[in-house]
Scaffold this active site. Structure first.
Site, short mmCIF file in Angstrom:
data_model
loop_
_atom_site.label_atom_id
_atom_site.label_comp_id
_atom_site.label_asym_id
_atom_site.label_seq_id
_atom_site.Cartn_x
_atom_site.Cartn_y
_atom_site.Cartn_z
N CYS A 20 -17.83 5.89 28.99
CA CYS A 20 -17.26 6.27 27.70
C CYS A 20 -17.82 7.62 27.29
O CYS A 20 -19.02 7.87 27.43
CB CYS A 20 -17.62 5.21 26.65
SG CYS A 20 -16.97 5.57 25.01
N HIS A 71 -9.93 -0.40 26.14
CA HIS A 71 -11.16 0.33 25.85
C HIS A 71 -10.99 1.19 24.59
O HIS A 71 -11.85 1.18 23.70
CB HIS A 71 -11.54 1.19 27.07
CG HIS A 71 -12.73 2.05 26.87
ND1 HIS A 71 -13.93 1.85 27.50
CD2 HIS A 71 -12.92 3.15 26.08
CE1 HIS A 71 -14.80 2.78 27.12
NE2 HIS A 71 -14.20 3.58 26.25
N GLU A 72 -9.87 1.90 24.53
CA GLU A 72 -9.65 2.78 23.36
C GLU A 72 -9.38 1.96 22.10
O GLU A 72 -9.81 2.35 21.00
CB GLU A 72 -8.49 3.74 23.62
CG GLU A 72 -8.59 4.61 24.86
CD GLU A 72 -9.89 5.36 24.98
OE1 GLU A 72 -10.59 5.56 23.97
OE2 GLU A 72 -10.22 5.76 26.11
N HIS A 117 -12.37 1.12 20.23
CA HIS A 117 -12.89 2.18 19.35
C HIS A 117 -12.24 2.13 17.97
O HIS A 117 -12.83 2.56 16.99
CB HIS A 117 -12.62 3.56 19.96
CG HIS A 117 -13.53 3.92 21.11
ND1 HIS A 117 -14.92 3.89 21.00
CD2 HIS A 117 -13.27 4.30 22.38
CE1 HIS A 117 -15.45 4.27 22.16
NE2 HIS A 117 -14.48 4.50 23.02
NI NI Z 1 -14.76 5.19 25.01
#
Ligand code: NI
Length: 187
Positions: free
Chosen positions: A102, A144-145, A148
């Protein structure tokens, strides 16, 4: 709006721990400059994805930009895709464990188990809604995004702290030992 006015927000910064606000789809004028800054930072760091909170912008925006790599040789080489207010709608039944990095967690890699497919809803720069089914590497990038956007990072997703290694150990010990080898880019 200039990329130099921003920087990559790193693990421990409270801006990575909040739920991002939805983009106002009736007022999209300011979105493109933000997306350009996200793209600039993603490219500078060689990432395959980025979310707005990673440049300190509290909005539900992400870019996914899959490209072929050793682990996913068939991964689509896609034009970077900007997603506004993205939502996972349905996950695939199968899960896969894979190493992730990341931009916001420099120097670390973690082994994360995630569904191998996801169907999503999102809006584009013109406020038009879309549905998309993602599998394999793009599905992983999306998840994954999306983390966030809900105040999480891959570090929260590892099953054990033993699934966290430094970049150095990953490159020198884990990567060469794998068959087929993998070289995931930071997300
Ligand atoms: Ni990331």
């Amino acid at each position: 709006m200039n990329a130099s006015d921003f920087s990559i927000v790193e693990l421990g910064d409270p801006r990575l721990r909040q739920r991002a606000r939805p983009v106002d789809l009736d007022d999209l004028a300011g979105v493109l400059p933000i997306a350009d800054v996200m793209r600039e930072w993603m490219d500078r760091r060689g990432g395959v994805g980025i979310a707005a909170p990673q440049i300190g912008v509290d909005l539900q925006m992400m870019i996914i930009a899959s490209r072929p790599n050793q682990r996913y040789p068939d991964a689509p080489l896609m034009q970077p895709l900007l997603l506004l207010n993205p939502q996972p709608v349905r996950y695939g039944d199968n899960t896969i464990e894979e190493w992730e990095g990341c931009l916001s967690v420099p120097g670390l890699r973690g082994k994360v188990r995630r569904p191998d497919a996801v169907e999503i809803d999102f809006y584009d720069l013109h406020g038009k809604g879309h549905q998309l089914a993602l599998t394999g590497f793009p599905a992983r990038i999306f998840q994954h995004e999306y983390d966030h956007l809900i105040g999480m990072t891959f570090v929260d997703r590892v099953a054990s702290v033993q699934d966290l290694v430094t970049e150095k150990v990953f490159l020198e010990q884990i990567l060469p030992a794998r068959q087929p080898v993998t070289a995931p880019a930071p997300l």
